[in-house]
Design an enzyme around this catalytic site. Structure first.
Site, PDB file in Angstrom:
ATOM      1  N   ASP A 176      -5.720  -2.613  -2.567  1.00 63.97           N
ATOM      2  CA  ASP A 176      -4.915  -1.671  -3.340  1.00 63.97           C
ATOM      3  C   ASP A 176      -4.367  -2.357  -4.585  1.00 63.97           C
ATOM      4  O   ASP A 176      -4.391  -1.803  -5.685  1.00 63.97           O
ATOM      5  CB  ASP A 176      -3.740  -1.146  -2.500  1.00 63.97           C
ATOM      6  CG  ASP A 176      -4.166  -0.621  -1.134  1.00 63.97           C
ATOM      7  OD1 ASP A 176      -4.966  -1.285  -0.456  1.00 63.97           O
ATOM      8  OD2 ASP A 176      -3.684   0.455  -0.727  1.00 63.97           O
ATOM      9  N   ARG A 202       5.667   4.350   6.059  1.00 64.87           N
ATOM     10  CA  ARG A 202       5.272   4.311   7.461  1.00 64.87           C
ATOM     11  C   ARG A 202       5.387   2.890   8.011  1.00 64.87           C
ATOM     12  O   ARG A 202       5.867   1.976   7.316  1.00 64.87           O
ATOM     13  CB  ARG A 202       3.855   4.869   7.626  1.00 64.87           C
ATOM     14  CG  ARG A 202       2.786   4.014   6.995  1.00 64.87           C
ATOM     15  CD  ARG A 202       1.421   4.704   7.096  1.00 64.87           C
ATOM     16  NE  ARG A 202       0.376   3.890   6.496  1.00 64.87           N
ATOM     17  CZ  ARG A 202      -0.657   4.385   5.846  1.00 64.87           C
ATOM     18  NH1 ARG A 202      -0.807   5.686   5.686  1.00 64.87           N
ATOM     19  NH2 ARG A 202      -1.568   3.579   5.340  1.00 64.87           N
ATOM     20  N   GLU A 255       3.924   0.267   8.013  1.00 66.58           N
ATOM     21  CA  GLU A 255       2.893  -0.560   7.386  1.00 66.58           C
ATOM     22  C   GLU A 255       3.501  -1.328   6.216  1.00 66.58           C
ATOM     23  O   GLU A 255       3.876  -2.468   6.376  1.00 66.58           O
ATOM     24  CB  GLU A 255       1.713   0.320   6.937  1.00 66.58           C
ATOM     25  CG  GLU A 255       0.529  -0.500   6.510  1.00 66.58           C
ATOM     26  CD  GLU A 255      -0.806   0.239   6.682  1.00 66.58           C
ATOM     27  OE1 GLU A 255      -0.819   1.348   7.213  1.00 66.58           O
ATOM     28  OE2 GLU A 255      -1.827  -0.333   6.260  1.00 66.58           O
ATOM     29  N   ASP A 312       0.836  -1.200   0.000  1.00 68.59           N
ATOM     30  CA  ASP A 312       0.000   0.000   0.000  1.00 68.59           C
ATOM     31  C   ASP A 312       0.869   1.248   0.000  1.00 68.59           C
ATOM     32  O   ASP A 312       0.593   2.204  -0.706  1.00 68.59           O
ATOM     33  CB  ASP A 312      -0.952   0.009   1.201  1.00 68.59           C
ATOM     34  CG  ASP A 312      -0.235   0.016   2.538  1.00 68.59           C
ATOM     35  OD1 ASP A 312       0.867  -0.565   2.635  1.00 68.59           O
ATOM     36  OD2 ASP A 312      -0.769   0.597   3.507  1.00 68.59           O
ATOM     37  N   GLU A 369      -2.278   8.736  -0.939  1.00 65.41           N
ATOM     38  CA  GLU A 369      -3.271   7.825  -0.375  1.00 65.41           C
ATOM     39  C   GLU A 369      -4.657   8.455  -0.379  1.00 65.41           C
ATOM     40  O   GLU A 369      -5.668   7.789  -0.580  1.00 65.41           O
ATOM     41  CB  GLU A 369      -2.867   7.488   1.070  1.00 65.41           C
ATOM     42  CG  GLU A 369      -3.825   6.566   1.789  1.00 65.41           C
ATOM     43  CD  GLU A 369      -3.284   6.117   3.137  1.00 65.41           C
ATOM     44  OE1 GLU A 369      -2.426   6.839   3.703  1.00 65.41           O
ATOM     45  OE2 GLU A 369      -3.698   5.052   3.633  1.00 65.41           O
ATOM     46  N   TRP A 394     -11.258  -6.337  -1.375  1.00 66.13           N
ATOM     47  CA  TRP A 394      -9.888  -6.666  -0.950  1.00 66.13           C
ATOM     48  C   TRP A 394      -9.621  -8.137  -1.291  1.00 66.13           C
ATOM     49  O   TRP A 394      -8.760  -8.443  -2.108  1.00 66.13           O
ATOM     50  CB  TRP A 394      -9.708  -6.367   0.543  1.00 66.13           C
ATOM     51  CG  TRP A 394      -9.216  -4.970   0.787  1.00 66.13           C
ATOM     52  CD1 TRP A 394      -7.956  -4.609   1.175  1.00 66.13           C
ATOM     53  CD2 TRP A 394      -9.943  -3.743   0.630  1.00 66.13           C
ATOM     54  NE1 TRP A 394      -7.866  -3.238   1.253  1.00 66.13           N
ATOM     55  CE2 TRP A 394      -9.055  -2.686   0.923  1.00 66.13           C
ATOM     56  CE3 TRP A 394     -11.238  -3.429   0.239  1.00 66.13           C
ATOM     57  CZ2 TRP A 394      -9.445  -1.350   0.869  1.00 66.13           C
ATOM     58  CZ3 TRP A 394     -11.635  -2.097   0.175  1.00 66.13           C
ATOM     59  CH2 TRP A 394     -10.743  -1.086   0.487  1.00 66.13           C
TER      60      TRP A 394
HETATM   61  C1  RAM Z   1      -4.806   1.409   5.146  1.00 67.32           C
HETATM   62  C2  RAM Z   1      -4.267   1.767   3.798  1.00 67.32           C
HETATM   63  C3  RAM Z   1      -4.428   0.666   2.793  1.00 67.32           C
HETATM   64  C4  RAM Z   1      -5.835   0.146   2.810  1.00 67.32           C
HETATM   65  C5  RAM Z   1      -6.233  -0.279   4.190  1.00 67.32           C
HETATM   66  C6  RAM Z   1      -7.657  -0.728   4.288  1.00 67.32           C
HETATM   67  O1  RAM Z   1      -3.910   0.646   5.832  1.00 67.32           O
HETATM   68  O2  RAM Z   1      -4.965   2.902   3.335  1.00 67.32           O
HETATM   69  O3  RAM Z   1      -4.126   1.199   1.547  1.00 67.32           O
HETATM   70  O4  RAM Z   1      -5.983  -0.918   1.917  1.00 67.32           O
HETATM   71  O5  RAM Z   1      -6.050   0.763   5.086  1.00 67.32           O
END
Ligand code: RAM
Length: 886
Positions: free
Chosen positions: A492, A483, A485, A479, A757, A545
């Site tokens: 995505d 950060r 993550e 994504d 984002e 997703w």
């Molecule tokens: C956040 C990010 C990511 C998304 C999820 C649901 O972590 O925006 O891109 O897919 O949420």
């Protein structure tokens, strides 16, 4: 100019080959000369060049053998085929069974419909990987419990008694590895062995190291890092997710000129110690203390001192070793610092001019013990200060401690950062731009698409889409890259997959990732939010997703014509569809958690309900239908009539249930958002008679927001496609050319160099969106790229892999020219148009062994007279004109 360039480049490519018919760009399993092919019947492909128009392949001859020189004389051939066929892409190997650890050389020549035979191609190769039983190396780790944050060094000195003919090394690690032989780096890949669902798959890499070895004394030195295996992963400060012991597995197979062989394995004879990497972590960065370097430890001249200890052998885990099937991560563009400046807060910051993913190479010289810290940021705040709050808990910091000698060049080994700006602290004296360079690091995918227009903002948008892809295709489609993550978010990835396949060759990249989609899928068919899955078992099953499991295989099949991807994923696709069915009642899937149309338009001050909220279960029903439709399509391709019939009935029922639950008898949807109408139309949820009317409602909605989009992650990829399909391309252009928030060009106007984002990552007043979720490098909204290639430039396929092409550009948006090129499995397709004196002038290029239907926006002019709008052409370069005012 562009037309001239296109023409020149076409003719120069012909003259390079210097003949009527030629074969080039040979591929094995989508890759060029791959070294770890596991497939029993690897698929071979080639492109055809021809100086004649309308060229089609009528047959091919292939020679495959184990002896490079002998291949031409037909010696030691394992396959010698002469086949009448037009297939030039993904032709399955049909010779004798392949052996493991073997290099196979091959070449091909073709015949065409004009009666020509091409010369034989150059000899290319592939190498088969190791079978499970071929691994004789043992896993090694440090002797003690592996609790240190420091990076272990593993070393082995050995002798090679004879002359080396060839040598191949097979390497992998739990954690990350960087290997050297005789002081020289093994390969140019980074962050190896890459990230997979380690409990199911662990990739090994294969390197030809013939040139690194010498007769006599040799030394191997390998450093290990935590990486995704042991370091921090996920947003909950989780560590050691896959295991707590970093380990190395390495098998060096040497063939001597006299025909004998020798193997050097990781085993009890290796020694280990610690080196200058004091700590490394994907999110937090690296600490490197040059004073701890062990000079020359990767060469023969080093004698390990008493601090080196024997290694410990550890048992193999549950992982399955697999050869690398996609591209590895490599270094690409290098950016100079545009300037080094002081921020209002007095900090020293360098600007590289591009938000990118990789790291900074720093040159520094100073007294021993000097500590230099580089921090990374994507943006400066409104006041011009360095801003890192949106990195959340990721430190994203590299620290170098100098040893006090001559100038040294530093770069991290087991981390990467997403940044445009770097803050430099502790540098001895003034740091000049020349001391800094930013290197972009991402999976080595070939660039396949180019697109430019007469509008500079659109060109910047295309640039931003491509950089969003580069930064987030680092072995796994993530994504975001900066950060705490950086996860393989499925939603995505599915949103962006089509666009990704226009910009770059992502066949190998997604084939690799899809294996993990399947591996990490729950037993009941549920698909996790992120792949590789590092979240909890509850984090699965969200509409849009989890559908990555059906959408991406289908999209790869379309782009590359690879039925193998569908075959490999079919069970996984079906399991996901069956999971949704198991959670549905009366054909309505209306249970469970969903993200919905993530990050849709929501004004801060929403007094009259302008927020574009779409009912989540209504969305879920649309994606349910779409996944069933894809399953049916895949069953058709793979010849599974039972499945087809059964799921056709299911699909009908799903749509009926949708209409009953979410649509009024008059055709109005219960959520009156753009996304609601877009999904209903994209996935054919509505009765045919009500579709045009629904499309009109969508148009009214867009107009009611003053030509602004309001869609989030799920609606955005299809918005303009739906408008075009129902005859509203002008509205799609209005959205695309919109410069104010929310729109694609708003971030461009705000100086973005990647896709954000959120539509308003930086608000019109210069303030930021919430730091909890505000990435400036997130490819999802870049999904508009697909529409730009298909509609603006008009490059589409009518059969998978572009064997059949449709070129149908649609002008609009006050653009006076658009030019695009796509390197398909058959060669380059190009479409370039310009408007001059009321005439629409189109030049197309069609590769050999394909046909294209060209559709103009108005009747084609031939010698001044009007003919139809549509024509079919074979390979070659063609020009067309039409009058636009008609
Ligand atoms: C956040 C990010 C990511 C998304 C999820 C649901 O972590 O925006 O891109 O897919 O949420």
């Amino acid at each position: 100019m562009k037309f001239l360039f296109l023409l020149l480049s076409f003719f120069s490519s012909v003259s390079v080959f210097g003949q009527k018919l030629g074969v080039y760009d040979l591929r094995v399993e989508h890759l060029e000369n791959p070294l770890s092919v596991d497939a029993a019947k690897p698929r071979l492909g080639w492109k055809i060049s021809s100086s004649l128009k309308n060229t089609l392949q009528t047959g091919y001859e292939i020679r495959v053998g184990t002896d490079e020189k002998g291949i031409r004389s037909g010696k030691q051939l394992v396959w010698n085929a002469s086949v009448k066929s037009d297939q030039s892409v993904l032709v399955p190997y049909g010779g004798a069974p392949l052996k493991s650890k073997q290099r196979y050389y091959w070449q091909v020549r073709v015949k065409d419909n004009h009666g020509n035979t091409s010369p034989w191609s150059s000899v290319q190769y592939w190498q088969t990987g190791l079978q499970a039983g071929d691994w004789t190396a043992k896993w090694i780790a440090v002797a003690e419990k592996d609790t240190s944050s420091r990076s272990p060094l593993m070393r082995k000195a050995f002798d090679l008694k004879k002359r080396v003919k060839s040598a191949t090394v097979y390497v992998t690690a739990k954690g990350l590895y960087e290997a050297y032989i005789n002081g020289r780096r093994v390969g140019d890949s980074y962050l190896t062995p890459g990230w997979t669902s380690y409990r199911n798959h662990l990739q090994y890499q294969v390197y030809d190291v013939t040139g690194l070895l010498q007769s006599g004394a040799n030394a191997i030195g390998v450093t290990l890092g935590d990486g995704w295996y042991k370091g921090r992963i996920g947003f909950n400060h989780q560590r050691r997710f896959y295991g707590d012991t970093r380990a190395l597995l390495m098998q060096l197979e040497v063939a001597y000129t006299d025909g004998t062989k020798e193997v050097v394995n990781t085993d009890e004879s290796w020694l280990s110690s610690y080196g200058p990497i004091v700590a490394s972590d994907v999110y937090d960065g690296e600490v490197y203390d040059a004073r701890q370097e062990k000079t020359g430890w990767r060469t023969v001249s080093y004698t390990a001192d008493a601090s080196w200890k024997p290694v410990r052998i550890i048992e193999k885990g549950t992982e399955q070793l697999v050869g690398m099937s996609g591209p590895t991560v490599k270094k690409h563009e290098v950016f100079k610092a545009l300037k080094v400046f002081k921020t209002p807060a007095g900090e020293t910051v360098a600007d590289f001019g591009q938000n990118l993913v990789g790291w900074v190479v720093l040159k520094a010289k100073g007294p021993a013990g000097t500590k230099i810290t580089l921090s990374h940021a994507e943006v400066l705040d409104k006041a011009g200060n360095f801003y890192t709050t949106n990195l959340r808990s990721a430190k994203a910091q590299n620290t170098y401690i100098l040893k006090g000698d001559a100038e040294q060049s530093f770069e991290p080994h087991f981390t990467f950062q997403g940044f445009r700006y770097v803050k430099i602290e502790g540098y001895p004296g003034e740091v000049s731009p020349e001391q800094l360079a930013a290197v972009a690091v991402y999976s080595a995918m070939e660039t396949t698409g180019k697109l430019s227009t007469s509008n500079a903002l659109l060109n910047q948008l295309q640039h931003n889409i491509q950089w969003g892809q580069k930064g987030n295709f680092v072995d796994v489609p993530t994504d975001c890259p900066q950060r705490d993550e950086r996860l393989g978010w499925t939603g995505d990835a599915q949103a962006f997959a089509n666009t990704a396949a226009y910009n770059m060759d992502v066949a190998g990249f997604f084939t690799k990732w899809l294996k993990d989609v399947k591996a990490d899928q729950h037993k009941n068919g549920n698909v996790p939010f992120v792949i590789p899955d590092v979240l909890t078992p509850n984090d699965a099953g969200a509409a849009g997703w989890a559908d990555a499991s059906t959408i991406i295989p289908w999209s790869m099949y379309q782009a590359y014509g690879d039925k193998g991807i569908l075959e490999a994923q079919f069970d996984s696709m079906k399991a996901w569809v069956d999971f949704m069915t198991s959670r549905s009642k009366d054909n309505l899937w209306n249970t469970g958690f969903h993200f919905g149309d993530w990050l849709f338009y929501r004004p801060d001050d929403d007094n009259d309900g302008r927020a574009a909220v779409t009912d989540k279960y209504m969305i879920a029903q649309c994606f349910y239908a779409n996944s069933v439709q894809i399953l049916i399509n895949a069953a058709k391709v793979l010849g599974k009539p039972d499945i087809e019939g059964k799921y056709e009935d299911l699909l009908k029922n799903i749509k009926t249930a949708y209409v009953q639950e979410y649509m009024t008898p008059g055709g109005r949807l219960i959520s009156s958002t753009q996304t609601a109408y877009v999904l209903a139309l994209q996935f054919d949820m509505l009765p045919e008679s009500l579709r045009a009317q629904a499309a009109d409602r969508l148009v009214q909605n867009v107009r009611s927001y003053g030509n602004h989009l309001t869609t989030g992650f799920l609606g955005t990829p299809y918005l303009c496609h739906v408008l075009s399909r129902f005859g509203h391309t002008n509205v799609a252009y209005d959205l695309l050319m919109q410069e104010s928030y929310p729109s694609w060009l708003y971030p461009v106007k705000m100086g973005a160099t990647t896709i954000w984002e959120r539509w308003d990552g930086i608000k019109p007043d210069g303030s930021f969106q919430t730091p909890n979720m505000n990435s400036y490098n997130h490819y999802a909204y870049g999904a508009i790229g697909d529409w730009m290639y298909r509609n603006m430039a008009g490059i589409n396929q009518s059969s998978p892999g572009y064997k059949g092409i449709v070129i149908q550009p649609v002008p609009g948006g006050k653009l006076s020219s658009v030019s695009a090129e796509l390197s398909t499995p058959y060669g380059s397709v190009a479409s370039a148009w310009k408007i001059e004196d009321g005439l629409f002038k189109l030049r197309v290029q069609v590769p050999a062994n394909t046909k294209a239907t060209v559709i103009l926006p108005a009747p084609i002019l031939k010698s001044g007279a009007e003919t139809g709008t549509t024509t079919t052409v074979g390979s070659g370069v063609y020009e067309f004109e039409c009058r636009l005012d008609k």
